[in-house]
Design a protein around this motif. Sequence first.
Motif, PDB file in Angstrom:
ATOM      1  N   GLY A  61     -75.087 -40.655  58.230  1.00  0.00           N
ATOM      2  CA  GLY A  61     -76.309 -41.427  58.063  1.00  0.00           C
ATOM      3  C   GLY A  61     -76.131 -42.885  58.449  1.00  0.00           C
ATOM      4  O   GLY A  61     -75.042 -43.345  58.786  1.00  0.00           O
ATOM      5  N   SER A  62     -77.207 -43.621  58.350  1.00  0.00           N
ATOM      6  CA  SER A  62     -77.213 -45.015  58.797  1.00  0.00           C
ATOM      7  C   SER A  62     -76.430 -45.945  57.880  1.00  0.00           C
ATOM      8  O   SER A  62     -76.097 -47.056  58.266  1.00  0.00           O
ATOM      9  N   GLN A  63     -76.115 -45.507  56.677  1.00  0.00           N
ATOM     10  CA  GLN A  63     -75.389 -46.338  55.724  1.00  0.00           C
ATOM     11  C   GLN A  63     -73.876 -46.068  55.728  1.00  0.00           C
ATOM     12  O   GLN A  63     -73.165 -46.511  54.832  1.00  0.00           O
ATOM     13  N   CYS A  64     -73.403 -45.350  56.720  1.00  0.00           N
ATOM     14  CA  CYS A  64     -71.983 -44.982  56.794  1.00  0.00           C
ATOM     15  C   CYS A  64     -71.106 -46.221  56.938  1.00  0.00           C
ATOM     16  O   CYS A  64     -71.182 -46.951  57.931  1.00  0.00           O
ATOM     17  N   GLN A  65     -70.270 -46.449  55.948  1.00  0.00           N
ATOM     18  CA  GLN A  65     -69.384 -47.612  55.983  1.00  0.00           C
ATOM     19  C   GLN A  65     -68.258 -47.441  56.997  1.00  0.00           C
ATOM     20  O   GLN A  65     -67.764 -48.421  57.551  1.00  0.00           O
ATOM     21  N   LEU A  66     -67.868 -46.207  57.239  1.00  0.00           N
ATOM     22  CA  LEU A  66     -66.833 -45.958  58.242  1.00  0.00           C
ATOM     23  C   LEU A  66     -67.325 -46.386  59.624  1.00  0.00           C
ATOM     24  O   LEU A  66     -66.619 -47.094  60.351  1.00  0.00           O
TER      25      LEU A  66
END
Length: 124
Positions: A61-66
Amino acid sequence: DKDTLHPYRLKVKELQNVLRMAAAPTRPKFVDDLGKVKDAIGEWHDWEELVAIAQQTLDHGSQCQLMAELKRMTKLKYEHALALVKKMRKTYLRNPGASRKSPGAALHTVPCAPVWEAIASLAG
């Protein structure tokens, strides 16, 4: 820019390889600096490829910290590579027309002494 940086690396690598074959036992600093630029651009390009692979395979998703971290590192690598390219150009190319007011004068550059010395080494 990002579209021309990797092709630029290939030309730098080719020049470095030719000069390494012709150079004396002690390599000129110019040849070493070409290697540093080549390696920095290569590292940035590897990170670009990693981001592309991650975008294809990860579904976080758009919130992926990786992904955010991969993109951040890629940006840092790009900025570092570009800074080394600019430093090398400033060190080894001079612009005799820079003081002139004509717009085309700023685009004309001439190699400095270390470049000519490396070129001369090709003649043996």
